[in-house]
Design an enzyme around this catalytic site. Structure first.
Site, short mmCIF file in Angstrom:
data_model
loop_
_atom_site.label_atom_id
_atom_site.label_comp_id
_atom_site.label_asym_id
_atom_site.label_seq_id
_atom_site.Cartn_x
_atom_site.Cartn_y
_atom_site.Cartn_z
N SER A 190 0.88 -1.16 0.00
CA SER A 190 0.00 0.00 0.00
C SER A 190 0.92 1.21 0.00
O SER A 190 1.57 1.52 1.00
CB SER A 190 -0.90 0.00 1.24
OG SER A 190 -1.80 1.07 1.20
N LEU A 191 1.00 1.89 -1.15
CA LEU A 191 2.05 2.86 -1.36
C LEU A 191 1.94 4.06 -0.42
O LEU A 191 0.86 4.46 -0.01
CB LEU A 191 2.05 3.32 -2.81
CG LEU A 191 2.37 2.22 -3.83
CD1 LEU A 191 2.27 2.75 -5.26
CD2 LEU A 191 3.76 1.64 -3.57
N GLU A 201 -1.84 12.10 11.62
CA GLU A 201 -2.27 10.82 12.17
C GLU A 201 -1.69 9.63 11.42
O GLU A 201 -1.48 8.55 12.01
CB GLU A 201 -3.80 10.74 12.19
CG GLU A 201 -4.45 11.63 13.23
CD GLU A 201 -4.62 13.07 12.77
OE1 GLU A 201 -4.99 13.91 13.61
OE2 GLU A 201 -4.38 13.34 11.58
#
Length: 620
Positions: free
Chosen positions: A118-119, A360
């Site tokens: 997941s890049l 976050e």
């Protein structure tokens, strides 16, 4: 280590390309062209700069290598073969059922720290590892992150870029394989290395622009990165996708596909070299000071029964107490530590506290990176804001990472701030994570005990805390096993069961008292462990009362009600009647009491629901 000449490194690069072609051809799928562009980068790193003992992946001095462009896994596996730690048969098991050589790397392999694919996640996690190395382990290892150029468009990358520069992580090197082509065409900046460099320099990074197919230039750049102090280094390497095979080199539409004629491609690349590289080991490094064993039991906060205490306050005090007896516990916060109460840990253990500011994704990624290095991280922010980092949470599970996430200010009970600040989807999203633990305490002692218990759990753990004060219901020595619940009201005359958690537990108790005054006895269950759930106690209550009412300060989808319904559906007996109270409408600004009443999840709403349900049973 003996100097590997550039001819040897060039030969190794050709071998890495050939092996990438062969692996994808054997699998009938994969990303050989993305692997071929970075072959010189991988070859020079492996032969000259990586310090790693493959026989001891846990060596405290080992460098860390994160393949952020995880789709280029054939390159990584080819590097392992060149290092002599896997054989040709293992390489060619790529993407086959049961093989640990998956389409994207995972820690099923002992040399892979984190799952990628997941890049935009490799650099943020690398920042967490570098923080551990520089400020906790104080060890000489370097963190190398090999990234694609396409993923440089991800906002998470720039959260990491800013944080790495702010913390002066000179033990971190980002290598960007700028191969110009993405999945569906050119990347935004194509081969404009200067544009990448200007952005990175603006954040305070040291940069170097090179021809990524010139092994001498790659070697010089990596040497420079190792010598740079005071700032992280980014090496921007211009490369060509599918390098070495004319049919696919720098051509659009070849992404994610095996080469049409693998045998011809291997021949064009010069056949099959058989180069084995002796990888330099790490320097002698003492084991990190973090010790998972407790020096003593933590002195958790104690309160008087009936006092009003916010669970977030109990969390902060319990975490600080845990940190006093466990040097492996670290805390991270998203610039709301005075609200989450993580700042109580910061005051007592500042050297193990990491402020991640309002970022976050970096918050969760840093927690994963610290966990990789053997620490037990607690990362806190508002429950609503953790939704921004959900992909990092999802990938943390794939990485088998042990992290504790704490979401405060959950539900409509926060009051006047309104829906933008209300965590109303958090239980659902964390319950959906593979192997997760989801906890929602209702009082201070329960919160403190669960905070301490989380440290020894596996996988992703989530603790939901409350902004406002709630009554202390339990004594300080009460036990709260994970997967358990507490039956707070029960009798042989119970006609229904109310299942609550967190802020709705005292509301359920008030409703039970009101119903009792009207001659209706109901059972009340505090389901503080939302996952795993106490199916046995729920099934017994269903058998005894026949009616269950779940009440939660959360959306109806995926939270407490679904946890109860799923547990009962798995039981081989007729299902009970089930009523689910939750936040169905879009809240606005109002007092906490008004919010709970408007949602129908206060004592009055619960009382009305029980009476309605029992009335239907009488008329049925």
């Amino acid at each position: 280590m003996p100097h590997e000449n550039h001819e040897t490194m060039a030969a190794l690069a050709r071998q890495l390309r050939v092996d990438a072609v062969r692996a994808a051809d054997a699998a009938g799928s994969g990303h050989p062209t993305s692997s071929m562009s970075a072959a010189e980068l991988g070859a020079v790193l492996l032969a000259r700069h990586l310090r790693y003992d493959f026989e001891r992946p846990g060596h405290p001095g080992n460098d860390r290598l994160v393949l952020s462009k995880g789709h280029a896994s054939p390159l990584l596996y080819a590097m392992y073969r060149a290092a002599g730690v896997i054989d040709d048969e293992q390489l060619l098991s790529f993407r086959s059922r049961g093989s640990v050589f998956e389409g994207h790397p995972t820690p099923r392999l002992p040399w892979v720290d984190v799952a990628t694919g997941s890049l935009g996640q490799g650099l943020p996690v690398g920042v967490g590892m570098a923080l551990a190395g520089k400020f906790l382990d104080r060890a000489p290892y370097r963190v190398w992150v090999l990234s694609g150029d396409g993923e440089m468009a991800e906002g998470s990358v720039w959260e990491a870029v800013e944080h790495a520069a702010y913390r002066g992580l000179d033990n971190l090197t980002l290598i960007v394989d700028v191969n110009r082509l993405g999945q569906r065409g050119p990347t935004r900046l194509e081969h404009d290395l200067g544009a990448y460099a200007r952005r990175l320099k603006a954040f305070g990074w040291h940069t170097r622009e090179i021809d990524g197919h010139d092994v001498a230039a790659v070697d010089e750049a990596l040497t420079e990165a190792r010598a740079t102090t005071g700032a992280p280094t980014a090496i921007l390497a211009a490369t060509r996708k599918g390098r070495g095979v004319a049919e696919v080199e720098d051509r659009d539409g070849k992404h994610g596909k095996p080469l049409p004629d693998a045998a011809a491609a291997v021949a064009e690349l010069g056949g099959r070299p058989d180069v084995t590289i002796p990888v330099a080991g790490p320097p002698a490094t003492p084991a990190p000071s973090a010790a998972p064993a407790r020096s003593a039991e933590p002195e958790l906060p104690r309160y008087r029964t009936g006092d009003e205490v916010a669970t977030r306050d109990a969390f902060g005090k319990a975490l600080a107490a845990l940190g006093a007896v466990r040097e492996d516990v670290v805390a991270l916060d998203g610039e709301v530590g005075d609200s989450t109460r993580a700042d109580l840990f910061a005051k007592e253990h500042p050297e193990r506290y990491f402020e991640c500011w309002i970022a976050e994704q970096q918050l969760v990624a840093a927690a994963v990176g610290l966990a990789v290095r053997g620490y037990v991280p607690y990362a806190a922010t508002f429950g609503a804001f953790l939704t921004r980092a959900y992909d990092f949470v999802r990938m943390a599970a794939v990485s088998r990472a042990g992290i504790n996430l704490v979401g405060s200010h959950a539900g409509v009970a926060i009051g006047q701030d309104g829906p933008s600040q209300m965590g109303l989807e958090d239980l659902a999203m964390f319950r959906a994570v593979h192997g997760s633990t989801v906890l929602y305490p209702c009082d201070a002692h329960q919160t403190a005990r669960l905070t301490a218990a989380m440290a020894d759990l596996a996988g992703v753990r989530y603790l939901r805390t409350t902004r406002g004060k709630t009554p202390v219901l339990y004594g300080p020595d009460e036990d709260f096993p994970i997967g358990g619940s507490k039956v707070l009201r029960a009798s042989a005359d119970d006609r229904a069961t109310v299942v609550a958690a967190g802020v709705t537990v005292p509301e359920a108790l008030r409703a039970a008292d009101e119903l009792a005054r009207g001659g209706v006895s109901v059972r009340v269950i505090d389901l503080y462990s939302v996952k795993p759930v106490d199916a046995e106690t729920l099934a017994e209550a269903a058998d005894r009362t026949g009616c269950l009412i779940t009440v939660e300060d959360h959306r109806p989808e995926g939270g407490l009600g679904d946890a109860v319904a799923e547990a009962l559906a798995a039981v081989d007996r007729p299902p009970p009647r089930l009523c689910r109270l939750a936040v169905y409408d879009m809240p606005g600004s109002a007092s906490p009491e008004e919010q709970l009443h408007a949602a129908g999840i206060d004592a009055a709403g619960i009382t009305a629901a029980v009476r309605t349900m029992l009335g239907r049973l009488v008329t049925a």
